[in-house]
Motif scaffolding. Sequence first.
Motif, mmCIF file in Angstrom:
data_model
loop_
_atom_site.group_PDB
_atom_site.id
_atom_site.type_symbol
_atom_site.label_atom_id
_atom_site.label_comp_id
_atom_site.label_asym_id
_atom_site.label_seq_id
_atom_site.Cartn_x
_atom_site.Cartn_y
_atom_site.Cartn_z
ATOM 1 N N SER A 1 0.878 -1.285 0.065
ATOM 2 C CA SER A 1 -0.277 -0.107 0.089
ATOM 3 C C SER A 1 0.847 1.323 0.223
ATOM 4 C CB SER A 1 -1.008 0.002 1.156
ATOM 5 O OG SER A 1 0.034 -0.088 2.428
ATOM 6 N N VAL B 1 -7.527 9.580 -0.974
ATOM 7 C CA VAL B 1 -7.349 8.754 0.880
ATOM 8 C C VAL B 1 -7.765 9.342 1.737
ATOM 9 C CG1 VAL B 1 -5.601 7.537 -0.670
ATOM 10 C CG2 VAL B 1 -5.360 9.511 0.903
ATOM 11 N N LYS C 1 -3.813 7.631 4.376
ATOM 12 C CA LYS C 1 -2.540 7.441 4.449
ATOM 13 C C LYS C 1 -1.930 8.888 3.940
ATOM 14 C CE LYS C 1 -0.741 3.106 3.771
ATOM 15 N NZ LYS C 1 0.329 2.754 4.845
#
Length: 542
Positions: A375, A412, A416
């Motif tokens: 990720s 996001v 993140k």
Amino acid sequence: MALAATSHTEEATLLIEVAGTQRQIVITKSPFTLGRADGCDATIADLKISRQHAQVLIEGAEFYIVDCDSRHGTFVNGSRCERAKLKNNDEVTFGVAGIRIVFRHGKAISHTTNNSTNLLLSRLVSQSDTSDLEKLRLFLEAARSLTSGGVVLNEVLGNMLDYALRITKAERGFVYLKDAAKGGRAVLACGRDNNGASLTNDVRVSHSVVEEALASAAEFITGDALKQQALAERQSIVMNELRTIIAIPLRARQRGTLPIQADGVLYLDSRSVSLNLSGVSHEVLRALASECAAVLESAKLVAAEQAALQYRKEMDIAASIQRSLTSASKVENDFVRVNACSIPCREVGGDFFDVHVSPDAVTVIVADVSGKGISAALLASVIHGMFYAQMTSGARLVDAIASVNTFLCSRVAGQKYATLLAAQLNRDGKLALVNCGHVPAILAEDGKVIHVEDGDMPVGLVPEVGFHVIERELSAGSRLCILTDGISETENAEGAEFGTHLIADFLCSEDPIRKIFDAVQSFGGNTEAQDDRTLLVMERIK
């Protein structure tokens, strides 16, 4: 130079056991490497194993195991060692449960899985006077070896059913396996009739018996179902006039105090009363079902190992792509020199650096995405691409970073984020810095080292946040150092952090990047990094 092991009259091998599955490898050279990397001579599919964990050295007629600064250590017969002489049947472990290696050194040590399987199958064919039960036992023993070699599970199950039908004189046989994706229900895996033909339609099977055997891990064995009231009342048995029914759960290996569970069911039935069932002990049938369960468990381990191998290959490809996206580690023109290095702690990382060169300026960026693994690597690639596109289009440094922040916040939403530090050095020596929550830049100029502490928020957390430029002047010979916290937060055995103050000791020396990385590795006790490490040094030449 690798030394061949074939000159020895006595062959040396490693019997490697991973989660119950064994394979044997001949030591063919020195050094002979072991680890999870595909390039090792013996690859072990476990992420807890270091990429190159240990190696076997051949010195004269002696063999030694040497630890390669692994994360969890190398043990011989339970004792941790850096280097140890190996004796026949010594057990080597890597500090990870479920993995052990037995060193064997002696004449004619060549009993590989294939040889063992061939021997068993030869006995199976040649001993015509052997009973069907003994033949089935031998077949199942061979089947376990075959599954460890990667043979298709359906072939093993089909042959198993052929022999089971011969023993019991039943008309049909099926193997059902528990399917977690379908709520743990029994799903048909293989079917055969007593003529050896494959069966894919199980409509006439007593599914209630199969499901009960799977749920209760208890067997149903009867020679005349229509005479037993509890079974005679079941609609499927009455409609299909089933007389012989055998449903034996394939019990998984018991783990601790957990209740015994079944991974599947061996089901046999017939419309006539089996003439042979009375002569087959129920205990024998249960034992055979246990052997079948062992075959399934072995196959699952093989499948898991193959999946892990495929995963490693895909991760290696991803790592290769990520490396190819990064700019060259050394960039130089007539007024600036840039050297950089990034080492991920896993196959792919969330750190990256990039260098963009234009006629009158050189722009660099070092970024660190939160988290690790896939990720983080995906988001790092997105930021990397966006920044490159902005620089190529001629955008100002602060505007490029604002665009990255806007995009991340819209997509996001704070799940993140990334810290980054971008710097742009013009031909006239003017330096522009933008620090987004990153480790402070370090400047070495005229024998002095300073930390530029000023900065803003990381990107991807707060939309519409402002970013500002920090301006400096760099004289000829001055150096700018940008690093990620994988370096500054490296801990030693006492829990102390490497920090940034030691960077000054190396920044003004020759080859500062190599010296800094060596110092960090030594400070951490030569253990594997727990975070990505990235370092970039920009030097004004004139």
